[in-house]
Design an enzyme around this catalytic site. Sequence first.
Site, PDB file in Angstrom:
ATOM      1  N   ASN A  43      -4.204  -1.107   8.443  1.00  0.00           N
ATOM      2  CA  ASN A  43      -2.875  -0.519   8.648  1.00  0.00           C
ATOM      3  C   ASN A  43      -2.816  -0.076  10.110  1.00  0.00           C
ATOM      4  OD1 ASN A  43      -0.703   1.171   8.876  1.00  0.00           O
ATOM      5  ND2 ASN A  43      -1.191   2.444   7.094  1.00  0.00           N
ATOM      6  N   SER A  73       0.833  -1.215   0.000  1.00  0.00           N
ATOM      7  CA  SER A  73       0.000   0.000   0.000  1.00  0.00           C
ATOM      8  C   SER A  73       0.867   1.265   0.000  1.00  0.00           C
ATOM      9  CB  SER A  73      -0.886  -0.015   1.247  1.00  0.00           C
ATOM     10  OG  SER A  73      -1.638   1.174   1.303  1.00  0.00           O
ATOM     11  N   ALA A 114       7.795  10.338   5.053  1.00  0.00           N
ATOM     12  CA  ALA A 114       6.820  10.850   6.019  1.00  0.00           C
ATOM     13  C   ALA A 114       5.739  11.524   5.188  1.00  0.00           C
ATOM     14  CB  ALA A 114       7.469  11.842   6.972  1.00  0.00           C
ATOM     15  N   ILE A 115       4.961  10.695   4.506  1.00  0.00           N
ATOM     16  CA  ILE A 115       3.930  11.211   3.604  1.00  0.00           C
ATOM     17  C   ILE A 115       2.741  11.708   4.429  1.00  0.00           C
ATOM     18  CG2 ILE A 115       2.407  10.643   1.642  1.00  0.00           C
ATOM     19  CD1 ILE A 115       5.347  10.340   0.866  1.00  0.00           C
ATOM     20  N   GLY A 116       2.428  10.978   5.507  1.00  0.00           N
ATOM     21  CA  GLY A 116       1.349  11.424   6.399  1.00  0.00           C
ATOM     22  C   GLY A 116      -0.039  11.004   5.940  1.00  0.00           C
ATOM     23  N   CYS A 171      -0.928   3.427  12.638  1.00  0.00           N
ATOM     24  CA  CYS A 171      -1.367   4.778  13.010  1.00  0.00           C
ATOM     25  C   CYS A 171      -1.461   4.913  14.527  1.00  0.00           C
ATOM     26  CB  CYS A 171      -2.735   5.057  12.396  1.00  0.00           C
ATOM     27  SG  CYS A 171      -2.567   5.819  10.799  1.00  0.00           S
ATOM     28  N   GLY A 197       7.032  -2.820  -2.259  1.00  0.00           N
ATOM     29  CA  GLY A 197       6.747  -1.389  -2.206  1.00  0.00           C
ATOM     30  C   GLY A 197       7.829  -0.561  -2.868  1.00  0.00           C
ATOM     31  N   THR A 251       6.815   0.237   7.606  1.00  0.00           N
ATOM     32  CA  THR A 251       8.164   0.822   7.611  1.00  0.00           C
ATOM     33  C   THR A 251       8.718   0.906   9.038  1.00  0.00           C
ATOM     34  OG1 THR A 251       7.155   2.999   7.714  1.00  0.00           O
ATOM     35  CG2 THR A 251       7.786   2.200   5.537  1.00  0.00           C
ATOM     36  N   GLY A 290      11.639  -4.438   1.712  1.00  0.00           N
ATOM     37  CA  GLY A 290      12.880  -4.561   0.944  1.00  0.00           C
ATOM     38  C   GLY A 290      12.895  -5.635  -0.119  1.00  0.00           C
TER      39      GLY A 290
HETATM   40  C1  LIG Z   1       6.154   6.390  -0.196  1.00  0.00           C
HETATM   41  C2  LIG Z   1       5.553   5.306   0.654  1.00  0.00           C
HETATM   42  C3  LIG Z   1       4.215   5.395   1.039  1.00  0.00           C
HETATM   43  C4  LIG Z   1       3.648   4.406   1.835  1.00  0.00           C
HETATM   44  N1  LIG Z   1       2.330   4.498   2.186  1.00  0.00           N
HETATM   45  C5  LIG Z   1       1.766   3.499   2.916  1.00  0.00           C
HETATM   46  C6  LIG Z   1       0.384   3.517   3.222  1.00  0.00           C
HETATM   47  O1  LIG Z   1      -0.352   4.429   2.847  1.00  0.00           O
HETATM   48  N2  LIG Z   1      -0.119   2.488   3.961  1.00  0.00           N
HETATM   49  C7  LIG Z   1       0.641   1.437   4.390  1.00  0.00           C
HETATM   50  O2  LIG Z   1       0.128   0.532   5.039  1.00  0.00           O
HETATM   51  N3  LIG Z   1       1.954   1.390   4.095  1.00  0.00           N
HETATM   52  C8  LIG Z   1       2.526   2.384   3.366  1.00  0.00           C
HETATM   53  N4  LIG Z   1       3.852   2.321   3.042  1.00  0.00           N
HETATM   54  C9  LIG Z   1       4.644   1.176   3.515  1.00  0.00           C
HETATM   55  C10 LIG Z   1       4.705   0.078   2.452  1.00  0.00           C
HETATM   56  O3  LIG Z   1       3.419  -0.405   2.142  1.00  0.00           O
HETATM   57  C11 LIG Z   1       5.593  -1.066   2.904  1.00  0.00           C
HETATM   58  O4  LIG Z   1       4.994  -1.660   4.037  1.00  0.00           O
HETATM   59  C12 LIG Z   1       6.994  -0.623   3.281  1.00  0.00           C
HETATM   60  O5  LIG Z   1       7.451   0.369   2.394  1.00  0.00           O
HETATM   61  C13 LIG Z   1       7.996  -1.777   3.301  1.00  0.00           C
HETATM   62  O6  LIG Z   1       8.062  -2.402   2.046  1.00  0.00           O
HETATM   63  P1  LIG Z   1       9.181  -2.040   0.932  1.00  0.00           P
HETATM   64  O7  LIG Z   1      10.511  -2.096   1.630  1.00  0.00           O
HETATM   65  O8  LIG Z   1       8.998  -3.057  -0.125  1.00  0.00           O
HETATM   66  O9  LIG Z   1       8.870  -0.665   0.498  1.00  0.00           O
HETATM   67  C14 LIG Z   1       4.437   3.301   2.261  1.00  0.00           C
HETATM   68  C15 LIG Z   1       5.781   3.204   1.855  1.00  0.00           C
HETATM   69  C16 LIG Z   1       6.338   4.185   1.059  1.00  0.00           C
HETATM   70  C17 LIG Z   1       7.782   4.067   0.637  1.00  0.00           C
END
Ligand SMILES: Cc1cc2nc3c(=O)[nH]c(=O)nc-3n(C[C@H](O)[C@H](O)[C@H](O)COP(=O)(O)O)c2cc1C
Lengths: 290, 249
Positions: A125, A22, A69-71, A128, A262, A191, A241
């Site tokens: 999720n 996501s 830190a998109i928020g 939060c 992601g 994250t 990752g």
């Molecule tokens: C830019 C960005 C936005 C993300 N937004 C969300 C989100 O809205 N909801 C969520 O559950 N995780 C969010 N994540 C976390 C990812 O879904 C994922 O759990 C995390 O990045 C670890 O996977 P990766 O290393 O493959 O990126 C976000 C990650 C990134 C980098």
Amino acid sequence: MSGPLTVTVGGVSLRAPVLPASGTLGLGHNRVFDLGLLPALVPKTVMPTAREGHPAPRLVEAAGGIVNAIGIPSGGITTFIAQDLPRWTAFGPPVIVSVSAGTPDEFAAMVEALSATEVAAVELNLSCPNLEEGGKAFALDPHAVASAVGACSKVATVPLWAKLTPNAQEPAEPARAAADTGAAALIAGNTLLAFPRDAAGAPVLANRTGGLSGPPLYPVALRHVDEIARATPLPVIGCGGVRTLGNVKAMMAAGASAVSVGSATLQRPTAMIDLIAQWEAEAMTRAAAE
Amino acid sequence: MSASAVFDGRVRILSSDTVNGVCVFRLEAPPQCIGAGPGQYVLLRHDSGPFLPRPLSIVSDEGGLLIAANLWGAGTSAIASASVGDTLNLTGPLGNTFSDTQEPLTMVTDLSHVGGVLALAVARRRPDDVLMMVADSASERRSLDRLCAVADVCHRLVSSNEVENALADCPARLAISVKDSVALKVQRFAAAHGRPGEALLHAMMACGLGACHACVHPMRGGTPVLVCDGPVFDLQAPDFTHNHNWVAA
Ligand SMILES: Cc1cc2nc3c(=O)[nH]c(=O)nc-3n(C[C@H](O)[C@H](O)[C@H](O)COP(=O)(O)O)c2cc1C
Ligand SMILES: Cc1cc2nc3c(=O)[nH]c(=O)nc-3n(C[C@H](O)[C@H](O)[C@H](O)COP(=O)(O)OP(=O)(O)OC[C@H]3O[C@@H](n4cnc5c(N)ncnc54)[C@H](O)[C@@H]3O)c2cc1C
Ligand code: FES
């Protein structure tokens, strides 16, 4: 869509065990490849009401990965269901909608609303802040996980997936709490909290802290998958990752039933398409040899 | 991926030349990028570079994709250090274009944001346009002179303190891509003199496709935009007062 390699994870049938994480896949990706090719679609987390997210800068590279830190900017659940969801479901693959909220009741209200739609599953999720417990993330506290997942289970008619956090020191505890209160699958995880600074020591994100993702998170996610898979009977989706077929296989060896991708999609939009093709090619070769 | 509107794959470097901290290079053009308009860009990454690709404007598609990259840090440096024949990952074309107008245009840019406006000057090649290059040091002036020679366009060099005066006798309509402090001056000048225009915005990007919400830019109306929903917006819309689209600009 089903085929010889179809797997069922947490009540959802998947053509291959590789899912978008996501927040990293959008409708705009359909301009690069047919979104219908993915085993499932997972939009960005939806919040109960509209909100803007954090100011810029929202994202920075660090330690070979990303800190964001998109928020969670969001149009809110009502707008999402009316306007966005039909655009996602039109592509064909199962749609798993990620939601987050500040209280168990808000989580449950969103799950109830989504249960009346075509979604294949709802992803909670849990990273939060829990507004009823001083702002500590739900996923860090097994009781908070139980109240959020439990409240959602009472109203859900679709499978619930609980997305946990790598910030938990004892990941098995929140995982068991989610399993005991009705989750159908667990995602390990989101994250990792980080505080990136520039060469002069100044914070680089407007929000100061953010979440680390990408390659540096991979070994952390493997540890969480391993502990969670041993602690509960639920399917675990390894997230953190994942970039290569080797990463997918190592996640499976650690106990994952599927992976979420992601940051690799942010690096290269077709990364998942390539991973799925490699997974399928290897699975076919294996099947032919057996 | 060839049926898609946006290409994502490897392309070869056809030529590459770095002088005064600016790398001018040509890439094999994926079919989707042929006919890209001024303002459109690609995301580029060399395997030796940092994790994310970097947005760089398409200056021209003649004889391959022409790109002009000011070398700031690891991403652009990795691209510049790649040899002819090496491949880069390219995602594009992305973004919208500057409006196609019949009126003469004043274009304002600087070294750090040069590609988009240079593309506009190259595409138009109109003798009644003015291409104003903002440079505050001798090395910036040398780099911009050379870039304009490569692109074969005439230009006027001004320092950031001279921008408002220089605009006074130039065509009314504006197209800009400059650092926020200069953009703010041009925006205020345009508002005071009723001059229409467009600005190409910049921000830290990741996906370029509207998925990650990283590339947010503040707007005067309050609600921020994603730069990748542009990057070209009405000149009066962005809020240039915060200067927070780049970390240490
Ligand atoms: C830019 C960005 C936005 C993300 N937004 C969300 C989100 O809205 N909801 C969520 O559950 N995780 C969010 N994540 C976390 C990812 O879904 C994922 O759990 C995390 O990045 C670890 O996977 P990766 O290393 O493959 O990126 C976000 C990650 C990134 C980098
Ligand atoms: C739509 C779009 C089109 C672009 N087109 C071009 C182009 O044609 N040519 C070009 O040279 N650049 C262009 N840029 C800017 C370019 O993408 C960045 O300069 C590049 O990503 C920097 O990467 P890096 O790894 O070299 O530096 P980084 O290591 O990412 O940056 C180092 C530091 O330099 C500063 N910095 C980097 N870039 C800029 C900038 N542009 N302005 C102010 N400060 C900056 C930041 O403070 C940053 O922290 C464009 C940007 C966008 C969004
Ligand atoms: S760069 Fe991802 S939304 Fe703009």
